[in-house]
Design a protein around this motif. Structure first.
Motif, PDB file in Angstrom:
ATOM      1  N   MET A   1       0.671  -0.949  -0.251  1.00  0.00           N
ATOM      2  CA  MET A   1       0.211  -0.075  -0.007  1.00  0.00           C
ATOM      3  C   MET A   1       1.299   1.399  -0.042  1.00  0.00           C
ATOM      4  N   LYS A   2       2.104   1.289   0.599  1.00  0.00           N
ATOM      5  CA  LYS A   2       2.199   2.234   0.125  1.00  0.00           C
ATOM      6  C   LYS A   2       3.649   2.678  -0.718  1.00  0.00           C
ATOM      7  N   LYS A   3       4.031   1.920  -1.215  1.00  0.00           N
ATOM      8  CA  LYS A   3       4.237   1.600  -2.953  1.00  0.00           C
ATOM      9  C   LYS A   3       2.990   2.475  -3.439  1.00  0.00           C
ATOM     10  N   LEU A   4       1.973   2.701  -3.572  1.00  0.00           N
ATOM     11  CA  LEU A   4       0.968   2.333  -4.159  1.00  0.00           C
ATOM     12  C   LEU A   4       0.903   4.357  -3.663  1.00  0.00           C
ATOM     13  N   LYS A   5       1.069   4.289  -2.197  1.00  0.00           N
ATOM     14  CA  LYS A   5       0.745   5.772  -2.194  1.00  0.00           C
ATOM     15  C   LYS A   5       2.082   6.678  -3.480  1.00  0.00           C
ATOM     16  N   ILE A   6       3.239   5.856  -3.107  1.00  0.00           N
ATOM     17  CA  ILE A   6       4.529   6.840  -3.819  1.00  0.00           C
ATOM     18  C   ILE A   6       4.457   6.734  -4.865  1.00  0.00           C
ATOM     19  N   ILE A   7       3.894   5.547  -5.524  1.00  0.00           N
ATOM     20  CA  ILE A   7       3.568   5.929  -7.203  1.00  0.00           C
ATOM     21  C   ILE A   7       2.724   7.092  -7.574  1.00  0.00           C
ATOM     22  N   PHE A   8       1.456   6.942  -6.461  1.00  0.00           N
ATOM     23  CA  PHE A   8       0.914   8.173  -7.205  1.00  0.00           C
ATOM     24  C   PHE A   8       1.213   9.752  -6.751  1.00  0.00           C
ATOM     25  N   VAL A   9       1.719   9.803  -5.395  1.00  0.00           N
ATOM     26  CA  VAL A   9       2.648  10.827  -5.612  1.00  0.00           C
ATOM     27  C   VAL A   9       3.076  11.043  -6.893  1.00  0.00           C
ATOM     28  N   ILE A  10       4.555  10.564  -6.464  1.00  0.00           N
ATOM     29  CA  ILE A  10       5.536  10.719  -8.239  1.00  0.00           C
ATOM     30  C   ILE A  10       4.832  11.283  -9.409  1.00  0.00           C
ATOM     31  N   THR A  11       3.467   9.952  -9.312  1.00  0.00           N
ATOM     32  CA  THR A  11       2.815  10.511 -11.085  1.00  0.00           C
ATOM     33  C   THR A  11       2.332  11.954 -10.646  1.00  0.00           C
ATOM     34  N   LEU A  12       1.431  12.030  -9.635  1.00  0.00           N
ATOM     35  CA  LEU A  12       0.393  13.607  -9.294  1.00  0.00           C
ATOM     36  C   LEU A  12       1.672  14.399  -9.661  1.00  0.00           C
ATOM     37  N   VAL A  13       2.607  14.568  -8.932  1.00  0.00           N
ATOM     38  CA  VAL A  13       3.870  15.987  -9.013  1.00  0.00           C
ATOM     39  C   VAL A  13       4.386  16.036 -10.898  1.00  0.00           C
ATOM     40  N   THR A  14       4.873  15.011 -11.381  1.00  0.00           N
ATOM     41  CA  THR A  14       5.217  15.194 -12.798  1.00  0.00           C
ATOM     42  C   THR A  14       3.802  15.493 -13.138  1.00  0.00           C
ATOM     43  N   ILE A  15       2.422  14.619 -13.122  1.00  0.00           N
ATOM     44  CA  ILE A  15       1.670  16.104 -14.458  1.00  0.00           C
ATOM     45  C   ILE A  15       1.487  17.518 -13.792  1.00  0.00           C
ATOM     46  N   PHE A  16       1.433  17.541 -12.233  1.00  0.00           N
ATOM     47  CA  PHE A  16       1.615  19.284 -12.119  1.00  0.00           C
ATOM     48  C   PHE A  16       2.529  19.477 -12.884  1.00  0.00           C
ATOM     49  N   PHE A  17       3.844  19.002 -12.718  1.00  0.00           N
ATOM     50  CA  PHE A  17       4.605  19.840 -13.323  1.00  0.00           C
ATOM     51  C   PHE A  17       4.577  20.795 -15.007  1.00  0.00           C
ATOM     52  N   PHE A  18       4.536  19.033 -16.071  1.00  0.00           N
ATOM     53  CA  PHE A  18       4.219  19.106 -17.057  1.00  0.00           C
ATOM     54  C   PHE A  18       2.756  19.971 -17.325  1.00  0.00           C
ATOM     55  N   LEU A  19       1.984  20.153 -16.859  1.00  0.00           N
ATOM     56  CA  LEU A  19       0.655  21.386 -16.879  1.00  0.00           C
ATOM     57  C   LEU A  19       1.145  22.693 -16.414  1.00  0.00           C
ATOM     58  N   PHE A  20       2.158  22.540 -15.846  1.00  0.00           N
ATOM     59  CA  PHE A  20       2.889  23.566 -14.900  1.00  0.00           C
ATOM     60  C   PHE A  20       3.476  24.300 -16.610  1.00  0.00           C
ATOM     61  N   TYR A  21       4.532  23.639 -17.259  1.00  0.00           N
ATOM     62  CA  TYR A  21       5.244  23.637 -17.898  1.00  0.00           C
ATOM     63  C   TYR A  21       5.061  24.141 -19.557  1.00  0.00           C
ATOM     64  N   HIS A  22       3.813  23.245 -19.642  1.00  0.00           N
ATOM     65  CA  HIS A  22       2.678  23.826 -20.841  1.00  0.00           C
ATOM     66  C   HIS A  22       2.218  24.921 -20.975  1.00  0.00           C
ATOM     67  N   TYR A  23       1.522  25.681 -19.175  1.00  0.00           N
ATOM     68  CA  TYR A  23       0.959  26.930 -19.265  1.00  0.00           C
ATOM     69  C   TYR A  23       1.817  27.614 -19.995  1.00  0.00           C
ATOM     70  N   ASN A  24       2.919  27.457 -19.093  1.00  0.00           N
ATOM     71  CA  ASN A  24       3.861  29.048 -19.619  1.00  0.00           C
ATOM     72  C   ASN A  24       4.109  28.944 -21.196  1.00  0.00           C
ATOM     73  N   GLY A  25       3.415  28.145 -21.692  1.00  0.00           N
ATOM     74  CA  GLY A  25       4.366  28.436 -23.426  1.00  0.00           C
ATOM     75  C   GLY A  25       4.087  29.496 -24.136  1.00  0.00           C
ATOM     76  N   THR A  26       4.561  30.200 -25.080  1.00  0.00           N
ATOM     77  CA  THR A  26       4.103  31.215 -25.678  1.00  0.00           C
ATOM     78  C   THR A  26       4.441  30.812 -26.884  1.00  0.00           C
ATOM     79  N   VAL A  27       3.251  31.831 -27.886  1.00  0.00           N
ATOM     80  CA  VAL A  27       3.674  32.279 -29.440  1.00  0.00           C
ATOM     81  C   VAL A  27       3.062  33.785 -29.670  1.00  0.00           C
ATOM     82  N   THR A  28       4.614  34.124 -29.967  1.00  0.00           N
ATOM     83  CA  THR A  28       4.656  35.319 -31.017  1.00  0.00           C
ATOM     84  C   THR A  28       4.692  35.581 -31.984  1.00  0.00           C
TER      85      THR A  28
END
Length: 95
Positions: A1-28
């Protein structure tokens, strides 16, 4: 169960950083008059300084730059990484 929580947190953090990076993309895109002071040559690389961005110009597009003329230019990048701006289009304005 502890392994599942760690995997969930890592997945959640990865998704957050991907979305944050994508949100800051610009085209001029627009029409810019390129002056001599906007063209920078450093160790065999050519850069344009437009709209507070240092944009590397690929070798195949360097010949398209005419100082003192208006150009249709599109470049994209990310606000998090200022030196990671890419030139997409540069064409002489024929209008």
């Amino acid at each position: 169960m502890k392994k599942l929580k760690i995997i969930f947190v890592i997945t959640l953090v990865t998704i957050f950083f991907f979305l944050f990076y994508h949100y800051n993309g610009t085209v001029t895109e627009g029409y810019f008059t390129v002056n001599e002071e906007d063209i920078i040559v450093e160790s065999d690389k050519t850069f344009l300084f437009l709209d507070n961005n240092k944009i590397e110009v690929p070798q195949n597009l360097v010949d398209n730059i005419k100082s003192g003329e208006r150009h249709h230019i599109r470049f994209s990048g990310n606000r998090l990484f200022k030196n990671n701006t890419e030139l997409d289009i540069i064409e002489a304005d024929n209008t």
